[in-house]
Design an enzyme around this catalytic site. Structure first.
Site, short mmCIF file in Angstrom:
data_model
loop_
_atom_site.label_atom_id
_atom_site.label_comp_id
_atom_site.label_asym_id
_atom_site.label_seq_id
_atom_site.Cartn_x
_atom_site.Cartn_y
_atom_site.Cartn_z
N THR A 68 48.08 29.64 37.52
CA THR A 68 47.55 29.00 36.31
C THR A 68 47.43 29.99 35.16
O THR A 68 46.88 29.66 34.12
CB THR A 68 46.17 28.37 36.59
OG1 THR A 68 45.24 29.41 36.94
CG2 THR A 68 46.25 27.35 37.72
N HIS A 118 37.18 30.57 37.37
CA HIS A 118 37.45 30.05 36.02
C HIS A 118 36.21 29.31 35.58
O HIS A 118 35.56 28.64 36.38
CB HIS A 118 38.65 29.10 36.06
CG HIS A 118 39.92 29.77 36.51
ND1 HIS A 118 40.82 30.36 35.64
CD2 HIS A 118 40.43 29.96 37.75
CE1 HIS A 118 41.83 30.88 36.33
NE2 HIS A 118 41.62 30.65 37.62
N HIS A 153 39.22 30.19 43.02
CA HIS A 153 40.55 30.23 43.61
C HIS A 153 40.64 31.36 44.62
O HIS A 153 40.32 32.50 44.28
CB HIS A 153 41.62 30.43 42.52
CG HIS A 153 41.80 29.22 41.66
ND1 HIS A 153 42.39 29.29 40.42
CD2 HIS A 153 41.48 27.92 41.87
CE1 HIS A 153 42.42 28.06 39.90
NE2 HIS A 153 41.87 27.22 40.75
N HIS A 162 39.15 34.65 42.57
CA HIS A 162 38.64 34.79 41.19
C HIS A 162 38.09 33.45 40.73
O HIS A 162 38.24 32.43 41.41
CB HIS A 162 39.77 35.26 40.26
CG HIS A 162 40.92 34.30 40.24
ND1 HIS A 162 42.03 34.43 41.05
CD2 HIS A 162 41.11 33.15 39.54
CE1 HIS A 162 42.85 33.44 40.83
NE2 HIS A 162 42.33 32.63 39.93
#
Ligand SMILES: *[C@@H]1O[C@H](CO)[C@@H](O)[C@H](O)[C@H]1NC(C)=O
Ligand SMILES: *[C@@H]1O[C@H](CO)[C@@H](O)[C@H](O)[C@H]1NC(C)=O
Length: 395
Positions: free
Chosen positions: A223, A116, A141, A114
């Site tokens: 995270t 960010h 990630h 995915h």
């Protein structure tokens, strides 16, 4: 009996009440259940080994035993398409379980990847990890679970050494990165939370930097809530580059709200702030000065730089020489025209002088040595021809 029944009922209610929020609470990055509030609902988010972190390069420790991570099956396509979805927090691609990771103390199996990102375009943050306080524009990630110790992701997710995540910092530049278009082209199909689409399989390896040998390694966490401290982090030193247009698309195309919701919320700034390092050490697989293999581009740049430097130096030296000659000529003319003793006279009279004057002390020395040998007083007097006096004094 009644009071005992009530007591049990109360305990059950308490359990229900305590368990419900953590599982169902809809967390966000800012707002009511923003990242500063996560720990109220997810206690591990207040742990002492949280991610992301700011990597301070002067406080890292070189670990020569760190071997390169080896992606397994990252360049295979398989027979099935990938599933891309918007989970309200990010865009996720589920990864086939034949993809994995070698080079850590255990074998890890790929689960998903995915992204960010931020909201302000290039140089306005977006990555989770920072290096010496500096953010990248986005971060990828790739999540794996420890398939030697656990049988699936849900079993491993909360366990120590349960997960291994690869972190790839993304920056923007001129060139389009075709590998990222394998994801970006399909984001328009999952604009709203909970939407899902099948996309053609592509080489995951192409999203990663070329150099997988240089990385930072530390023990950290998820995270996002529930922030389990189960992750062995590998953050690559080399960053990958996408174009401004690609970043803009990533930052502006998705919503965190569902399709039916009246108020649309853009899915932006889905990155967590760096967390305290506490007692932890960040290890590096490389040293600051070693292993800096120069690319052909860098070699070309250095060669051109050196050549430019040499040409520049030659031009400067030539200019200085010409200037000196000019002033010398100018002065000689001045001397001829105006033979008075102006301050300019010092220059030309000095110029021819140094040669004989420099030799004088040497000759004096030679003369003294000759004097010592011959013990003749005449030798000391005749400075001009020191070899002559001994011959003269022989008789
Ligand atoms: C994960 O493994 C455990 C234990 O083997 C099993 O009980 C559980 O159902 C599995 N979960 C999933 C999602 O496969
Ligand atoms: C992570 O923690 C384990 C203990 O569970 C330790 O052996 C290992 O060295 C740590 N790794 C890093 C990179 O700090």
């Amino acid at each position: 009996m009644d009071s005992l029944g009530l007591f049990i009922l109360l305990i059950l209610l308490c359990f229900q009440w305590r368990a419900a929020p953590a599982a169902d609470v809809s967390w966000t990055y800012t707002g009511l259940v923003g990242q500063t509030e996560w720990a109220q609902y997810f206690p591990e988010c207040a742990g002492t080994s949280q991610s992301p972190i700011d990597v301070v390069s002067t406080q890292t420790k070189y670990d020569p035993s760190l071997t390169p991570v080896t992606p397994l099956g990252y360049s295979q396509l398989g027979h099935r398409p990938f599933t891309l979805s918007n989970n309200g927090h990010t865009a996720v691609i589920e990864l086939p379980d034949w993809m994995g990771l070698e080079g850590l103390p255990w074998l890890f199996t790929a689960v998903q990847m995915h992204l960010h990102w931020g909201s302000g375009g290039p140089s306005h943050g977006g990555s989770e990890h920072t290096i010496n306080g500096l953010s990248a524009d986005a971060e990828l990630h790739v999540v794996h679970y420890n398939s030697e110790l656990y049988s699936n992701m849900s079993e491993a997710v909360a366990q120590r050494n349960g997960l291994a995540v690869l972190g790839i910092l993304i920056v923007t530049g001129e060139k389009t990165n075709p590998a990222f278009n394998n994801i970006l082209h399909y984001l328009s199909r999952i604009r709203h939370a909970d939407q899902k689409v099948y996309i053609p399989a592509f080489e995951i390896r192409s999203l990663l930097p070329k150099d997988l040998g240089r990385f930072y390694r530390y023990n950290g966490s998820l995270t996002t809530p529930p922030c389990y401290q189960s992750v062995i982090w590998t953050l690559f030193h080399e960053r990958v580059q996408i174009s401004n247009a690609q970043l803009l698309k990533l930052e502006t195309i998705l919503y965190s709200s569902k399709a039916g919701e009246t108020e649309r919320m853009l899915l932006q700034d889905n990155y967590r702030a760096p967390q305290p390092l506490n007692h932890r050490l960040v290890f590096t697989s490389f040293t600051a000065d070693s292993g800096k293999e120069l690319s052909s581009g860098e070699v070309t740049a250095i060669v051109i730089g050196v050549m430019c430097g040499c040409v520049g130096l030659a031009v400067i030296v030539r200019f200085i020489v010409k200037t000196i000659r000019f002033f010398t000529l100018l002065h000689r003319e001045t001397v001829v025209v105006n033979s008075s003793t102006s301050s300019w006279d010092v220059l030309p009279s000095n110029r021819p002088a140094p040669m004989p004057r420099m030799k004088e002390p040497e000759k004096a020395k030679e003369a003294k040595q000759d004097v010592a040998l011959s013990t003749s007083p005449a030798g000391a007097q005749k400075e001009e021809a020191p070899s002559v006096p001994p011959a003269q004094t022989e008789p």
